[in-house]
Scaffold this active site. Structure first.
Site, PDB file in Angstrom:
ATOM      1  N   ASP A 175       3.100  -3.427   9.185  1.00 40.35           N
ATOM      2  CA  ASP A 175       2.845  -3.645   7.758  1.00 40.35           C
ATOM      3  C   ASP A 175       1.851  -2.620   7.225  1.00 40.35           C
ATOM      4  O   ASP A 175       2.042  -2.021   6.164  1.00 40.35           O
ATOM      5  CB  ASP A 175       2.318  -5.067   7.565  1.00 40.35           C
ATOM      6  CG  ASP A 175       2.319  -5.522   6.114  1.00 40.35           C
ATOM      7  OD1 ASP A 175       3.113  -4.988   5.314  1.00 40.35           O
ATOM      8  OD2 ASP A 175       1.528  -6.422   5.787  1.00 40.35           O
ATOM      9  N   HIS A 261      12.244  -4.012   3.169  1.00 47.10           N
ATOM     10  CA  HIS A 261      11.932  -5.293   3.831  1.00 47.10           C
ATOM     11  C   HIS A 261      12.532  -6.451   3.050  1.00 47.10           C
ATOM     12  O   HIS A 261      13.162  -7.350   3.613  1.00 47.10           O
ATOM     13  CB  HIS A 261      10.417  -5.490   3.937  1.00 47.10           C
ATOM     14  CG  HIS A 261      10.022  -6.927   4.137  1.00 47.10           C
ATOM     15  ND1 HIS A 261       9.846  -7.796   3.066  1.00 47.10           N
ATOM     16  CD2 HIS A 261       9.807  -7.655   5.258  1.00 47.10           C
ATOM     17  CE1 HIS A 261       9.553  -8.998   3.533  1.00 47.10           C
ATOM     18  NE2 HIS A 261       9.511  -8.939   4.852  1.00 47.10           N
ATOM     19  N   HIS A 275       7.423 -10.171   9.327  1.00 42.14           N
ATOM     20  CA  HIS A 275       7.320  -9.307   8.145  1.00 42.14           C
ATOM     21  C   HIS A 275       7.074  -7.846   8.528  1.00 42.14           C
ATOM     22  O   HIS A 275       7.804  -6.944   8.098  1.00 42.14           O
ATOM     23  CB  HIS A 275       6.178  -9.834   7.257  1.00 42.14           C
ATOM     24  CG  HIS A 275       5.827  -8.950   6.107  1.00 42.14           C
ATOM     25  ND1 HIS A 275       6.518  -8.966   4.912  1.00 42.14           N
ATOM     26  CD2 HIS A 275       4.850  -8.013   5.961  1.00 42.14           C
ATOM     27  CE1 HIS A 275       5.980  -8.091   4.085  1.00 42.14           C
ATOM     28  NE2 HIS A 275       4.976  -7.497   4.693  1.00 42.14           N
TER      29      HIS A 275
END
Length: 382
Positions: A175, A261, A275
């Protein structure tokens, strides 16, 4: 392109990080309010209950906790709005991961009170931001919510992070690495950021600092977490994943990686993939979309593979020959209002499909030439 000529930087009111920092929670909350409500799932509460209870009691604050059910969807947020009112709470305190924080921010805002985040992993940069990512009940991306302020306090106990599975820290690295790639694109296109205006030099510089810290420290930090020990490298990576990336994405800007994403969440094959893992596939795809130098793509694929992040569609459950799935992902990634339109050139669904297809073969080739493992197919568990 930006409509504003003003630059803006935003941040949480206070950031506290360190081994044993959870013991400071009560005294920190006492400076903000008198009736905090802990929003926390059962698994996390079993880990932190004793420390949180002792800290709140020492600060003469009540210990009130309600169970978070796992997904920040509108019904769950509405339930917590009512619970905050029921308990007459004046602070919504999220203890856990990114979904917990997004729920607390949304519920706290709707209830008209302040909010505090206590991340127990360094897997996302949600704890510091004004942004909430809202999903449907079956965990497909629904929308971004933007709140008028950041959390009043972010408190991270690095020993708790070290005790969590290494996969969470790895996801946070994925991320956070996107932060610089996207902030650089936003600065180049003069687009607005989540802060509402053009990026400041500070926001863009912090995004770059996050990138530099991770390239130097991610691998030794992951090794430390596998042994559940706090080292200087781990402290630096937790700060990069949480604070630097949070400030950098919010005041530096988002672009293609996070939009891709969001597209990946639109298909069931990726359910259960963290994530940051999906974001990393988005980062490789952004590099291909913008025609980055091959040396940069190769370095990124090699480094993130060594970190343990996916660099192919296969590793997030998607067959590169499944044209219909690629179309769904690309159309969701390029929907109106998506951050992919902050790139300095027009991005269409067709160009995203082509980039996704290219990523699969290119990443496999780079990994093979570097002697790195071949991708393993991810299979979603329903």
């Amino acid at each position: 392109m930006a409509q504003s000529t003003v630059q803006t930087f935003i941040s949480p009111g206070r950031y506290v990080q360190g081994k044993g920092a959870i013991s400071r929670l009560g005294e920190e909350l006492a400076q903000i309010g008198k009736r905090p409500l802990m929003i926390c799932d059962d698994m996390v509460w079993n880990i932190v209950e004793d420390d949180v209870t002792a800290s709140l009691k020492a600060a003469k604050l009540p210990v009130i906790r309600e169970k978070f059910n796992g997904i920040p969807h509108p019904k769950e947020i509405g339930r917590f709005v009512e619970l905050l009112k029921k308990h007459n709470a004046d602070i919504a305190v999220s203890v856990g991961g990114g979904s917990t924080h997004d729920t607390a921010k949304a519920a706290g805002h709707s209830a008209g009170i302040r909010w505090v985040t206590v991340p127990t992993t360094a897997s996302v940069d949600a704890p510091t931001s004004t942004l909430g990512v809202i999903y449907t009940e079956d965990h497909a991306f629904l929308e971004y919510l933007y709140f008028p302020r950041n959390p009043d306090l972010v408190l991270v106990d690095t020993q708790i992070v070290a005790n969590a599975p290494a996969e969470f820290l790895i996801a946070g690295v994925g991320d956070a690495l996107a932060t610089w790639l996207e902030a650089k694109a936003v600065a180049g296109s003069f687009s607005d950021t989540i802060a509402g205006d053009l990026p400041t030099l500070t926001g863009t510089a912090l995004a770059r600092l996050s990138w530099d810290v991770l390239w130097e420290n991610a691998i030794p930090a992951i090794a430390a977490v596998r042994d559940h020990v706090v080292t200087p490298a781990l402290e630096k990576v937790i700060e990069a994943n949480t604070l630097l990336s949070g400030l950098g994405f919010e005041s530096g800007g988002l672009a293609a990686a996070h939009a891709i994403h969001n597209g990946l969440t639109a298909v069931p094959q990726t359910r259960g993939v963290q994530h940051g893992y999906k974001v990393n596939v988005g980062s490789v795809t952004q590099l291909v979309l913008e025609g980055a130098p091959f040396a940069d793509i190769r370095a990124f694929v090699e480094f993130t593979t060594r970190v343990g992040l996916p660099t192919t569609l296969t590793e997030v459950g998607i067959d590169v020959d499944d044209a219909e799935t690629l179309r769904i992902v690309a159309e969701a990634a390029t929907a109106e209002g998506e951050t992919i339109h902050n790139m300095s050139f027009e991005v269409t669904a067709e160009s995203v499909v082509y980039a996704l297809i290219s990523v699969e073969r290119l990443s496999r080739q780079i990994r093979a030439e570097a002697g790195l493992p071949a991708p393993v197919k991810y299979v979603a568990h329903h």
